[in-house]
Design a protein around this motif. Sequence first.
Motif, PDB file in Angstrom:
ATOM      1  N   ILE A  77       0.897  -1.098  -0.137  1.00 45.77           N
ATOM      2  CA  ILE A  77       0.077  -0.157   0.000  1.00 45.77           C
ATOM      3  C   ILE A  77       0.289   1.084  -0.134  1.00 45.77           C
ATOM      4  O   ILE A  77       0.061   2.231  -0.828  1.00 45.77           O
ATOM      5  CB  ILE A  77      -0.993   0.081   0.932  1.00 45.77           C
ATOM      6  N   THR A  78       2.269   1.542   0.513  1.00 46.82           N
ATOM      7  CA  THR A  78       2.575   2.356   0.681  1.00 46.82           C
ATOM      8  C   THR A  78       3.767   2.710  -0.133  1.00 46.82           C
ATOM      9  O   THR A  78       3.214   3.926  -1.422  1.00 46.82           O
ATOM     10  CB  THR A  78       4.154   2.100   1.582  1.00 46.82           C
ATOM     11  N   GLU A  79       3.895   1.065  -0.107  1.00 48.90           N
ATOM     12  CA  GLU A  79       4.399   1.479  -2.097  1.00 48.90           C
ATOM     13  C   GLU A  79       4.077   2.038  -3.166  1.00 48.90           C
ATOM     14  O   GLU A  79       4.166   2.737  -4.319  1.00 48.90           O
ATOM     15  CB  GLU A  79       5.433   0.259  -2.303  1.00 48.90           C
ATOM     16  N   GLN A  80       2.909   1.772  -3.610  1.00 43.42           N
ATOM     17  CA  GLN A  80       2.012   2.635  -4.513  1.00 43.42           C
ATOM     18  C   GLN A  80       1.333   3.513  -4.636  1.00 43.42           C
ATOM     19  O   GLN A  80       0.806   4.029  -5.367  1.00 43.42           O
ATOM     20  CB  GLN A  80       1.257   0.831  -4.689  1.00 43.42           C
ATOM     21  N   SER A  81       0.894   4.219  -3.551  1.00 44.02           N
ATOM     22  CA  SER A  81       0.541   5.660  -3.031  1.00 44.02           C
ATOM     23  C   SER A  81       0.928   6.782  -3.353  1.00 44.02           C
ATOM     24  O   SER A  81       2.196   6.419  -3.382  1.00 44.02           O
ATOM     25  CB  SER A  81       0.078   5.337  -1.917  1.00 44.02           C
ATOM     26  N   ASP A  82       0.691   7.304  -4.292  1.00 41.99           N
ATOM     27  CA  ASP A  82       1.592   8.987  -4.940  1.00 41.99           C
ATOM     28  C   ASP A  82       1.171   9.490  -3.819  1.00 41.99           C
ATOM     29  O   ASP A  82       2.728  10.889  -3.671  1.00 41.99           O
ATOM     30  CB  ASP A  82       0.299   9.112  -5.920  1.00 41.99           C
ATOM     31  N   ASP A  83       0.485   9.544  -2.139  1.00 44.06           N
ATOM     32  CA  ASP A  83       0.470  10.300  -1.113  1.00 44.06           C
ATOM     33  C   ASP A  83       1.236   9.419  -0.249  1.00 44.06           C
ATOM     34  O   ASP A  83      -0.219   8.605   0.309  1.00 44.06           O
ATOM     35  CB  ASP A  83      -0.697  11.074  -1.273  1.00 44.06           C
ATOM     36  N   GLN A  84       1.943  10.052   0.295  1.00 49.45           N
ATOM     37  CA  GLN A  84       2.516   9.441   1.800  1.00 49.45           C
ATOM     38  C   GLN A  84       1.620   9.424   3.079  1.00 49.45           C
ATOM     39  O   GLN A  84       1.064   8.540   3.524  1.00 49.45           O
ATOM     40  CB  GLN A  84       3.918  10.033   2.213  1.00 49.45           C
ATOM     41  N   TRP A  85       0.359  10.404   3.253  1.00 48.64           N
ATOM     42  CA  TRP A  85      -0.499  10.443   4.588  1.00 48.64           C
ATOM     43  C   TRP A  85      -1.666   9.659   3.150  1.00 48.64           C
ATOM     44  O   TRP A  85      -1.966   9.377   4.847  1.00 48.64           O
ATOM     45  CB  TRP A  85      -0.933  12.340   4.114  1.00 48.64           C
ATOM     46  N   ARG A  86      -2.333   9.380   2.641  1.00 45.41           N
ATOM     47  CA  ARG A  86      -3.038   8.860   1.723  1.00 45.41           C
ATOM     48  C   ARG A  86      -2.457   7.024   2.147  1.00 45.41           C
ATOM     49  O   ARG A  86      -3.152   6.482   2.290  1.00 45.41           O
ATOM     50  CB  ARG A  86      -3.137   8.460   0.380  1.00 45.41           C
ATOM     51  N   GLY A  87      -1.400   7.211   1.534  1.00 46.58           N
ATOM     52  CA  GLY A  87      -0.962   6.137   2.196  1.00 46.58           C
ATOM     53  C   GLY A  87      -1.005   5.138   3.014  1.00 46.58           C
ATOM     54  O   GLY A  87      -1.286   4.027   4.056  1.00 46.58           O
ATOM     55  N   PHE A  88      -0.638   6.201   4.082  1.00 44.59           N
ATOM     56  CA  PHE A  88      -0.559   5.562   5.751  1.00 44.59           C
ATOM     57  C   PHE A  88      -1.983   6.102   6.130  1.00 44.59           C
ATOM     58  O   PHE A  88      -2.128   5.148   6.951  1.00 44.59           O
ATOM     59  CB  PHE A  88       0.408   7.201   6.640  1.00 44.59           C
ATOM     60  N   TYR A  89      -3.050   6.222   5.760  1.00 44.55           N
ATOM     61  CA  TYR A  89      -4.244   6.790   6.138  1.00 44.55           C
ATOM     62  C   TYR A  89      -4.772   5.171   5.630  1.00 44.55           C
ATOM     63  O   TYR A  89      -5.069   4.396   6.567  1.00 44.55           O
ATOM     64  CB  TYR A  89      -5.239   7.954   5.616  1.00 44.55           C
ATOM     65  N   GLN A  90      -4.568   5.156   4.870  1.00 46.06           N
ATOM     66  CA  GLN A  90      -4.501   3.849   4.313  1.00 46.06           C
ATOM     67  C   GLN A  90      -4.276   2.240   4.731  1.00 46.06           C
ATOM     68  O   GLN A  90      -4.909   1.331   4.659  1.00 46.06           O
ATOM     69  CB  GLN A  90      -4.657   3.564   2.641  1.00 46.06           C
ATOM     70  N   ARG A  91      -3.145   2.690   5.088  1.00 48.12           N
ATOM     71  CA  ARG A  91      -2.264   1.142   5.276  1.00 48.12           C
ATOM     72  C   ARG A  91      -3.505   1.137   6.673  1.00 48.12           C
ATOM     73  O   ARG A  91      -3.538  -0.347   7.273  1.00 48.12           O
ATOM     74  CB  ARG A  91      -0.850   1.621   6.415  1.00 48.12           C
ATOM     75  N   CYS A  92      -3.056   2.673   7.915  1.00 46.77           N
ATOM     76  CA  CYS A  92      -4.483   1.946   9.121  1.00 46.77           C
ATOM     77  C   CYS A  92      -5.237   1.001   8.969  1.00 46.77           C
ATOM     78  O   CYS A  92      -5.612   0.115   9.409  1.00 46.77           O
ATOM     79  CB  CYS A  92      -4.081   3.650   9.732  1.00 46.77           C
ATOM     80  N   GLN A  93      -6.904   1.475   7.894  1.00 44.32           N
ATOM     81  CA  GLN A  93      -7.727   2.280   7.756  1.00 44.32           C
ATOM     82  C   GLN A  93      -7.859   0.011   7.168  1.00 44.32           C
ATOM     83  O   GLN A  93      -8.591  -0.747   7.948  1.00 44.32           O
ATOM     84  CB  GLN A  93      -8.837   2.174   6.921  1.00 44.32           C
ATOM     85  N   THR A  94      -6.496  -0.476   6.065  1.00 44.24           N
ATOM     86  CA  THR A  94      -6.277  -1.698   5.872  1.00 44.24           C
ATOM     87  C   THR A  94      -5.996  -2.852   6.585  1.00 44.24           C
ATOM     88  O   THR A  94      -6.769  -4.045   7.453  1.00 44.24           O
ATOM     89  CB  THR A  94      -5.470  -1.711   4.997  1.00 44.24           C
ATOM     90  N   TYR A  95      -5.389  -2.236   8.063  1.00 43.86           N
ATOM     91  CA  TYR A  95      -5.675  -3.248   8.595  1.00 43.86           C
ATOM     92  C   TYR A  95      -6.290  -3.845   9.872  1.00 43.86           C
ATOM     93  O   TYR A  95      -6.488  -4.765  10.325  1.00 43.86           O
ATOM     94  CB  TYR A  95      -4.257  -2.305   9.944  1.00 43.86           C
ATOM     95  N   LEU A  96      -7.070  -2.682  10.093  1.00 43.40           N
ATOM     96  CA  LEU A  96      -8.443  -3.239  11.104  1.00 43.40           C
ATOM     97  C   LEU A  96      -9.778  -3.796  10.102  1.00 43.40           C
ATOM     98  O   LEU A  96      -9.948  -4.977  10.325  1.00 43.40           O
ATOM     99  CB  LEU A  96      -9.562  -1.873  10.647  1.00 43.40           C
TER     100      LEU A  96
END
Length: 198
Positions: A77-96
């Motif tokens: 998710i981090t590697e494929q995200s163009d925006d670091q904040w969006r990537g971080f946010y999505q990582r956290c949501q995906t974890y849940l």
Amino acid sequence: MARRTRAEMEATRASLLRAARKAFSEFGYANTSMDELTAQANLTRGALYHHFGDKKGLLAAVVAQLDAEMDQRLQAITEQSDDQWRGFYQRCQTYLEMALEPDIQRILLRDARAVFGGYAPETQRHCIDSMAQLIANLMAQGQIANAHPQALAALIYGSLAETAFWIADGDDNQTRLAQGQAALDLLLQGLLVQKAPM
């Protein structure tokens, strides 16, 4: 007796892991018979003891496998995200969201917690360290408020882990996921220097 090759040993180990993961996910750790499991894998209990020591060692290996897979998915998710904040946010949501997946829910969030008391310390350290690096990058970019990255990572990781346990432990997992994600959104929005729509 002929000595087994390294490839044969690895194939035996992989076969035991596959059978264990399937059995633990379907029946739970406590209800999984080692005789039935080894029979399913067309192996002996001796093979299980040789590779994993005992049933608890086998569970630890399955947990390590699941942890590694989760880590790879989150890293992607981090590697494929163009925006670091969006990537971080999505990582956290995906974890849940992963708390609803049968293997993760039953093996990692229920049985492993009952048997081992929670996540392995090395797993926790790895998760917190990688999250701290992401947080430090976001601070350097001025996207989130300044704080000690390691402390903030420990706080967020602890919140995520406990919320995942809570989601997995309920009767209405989908409702708990929605509630957990709404709470997470509130928590993460509070980090932003300038609030952004999610």
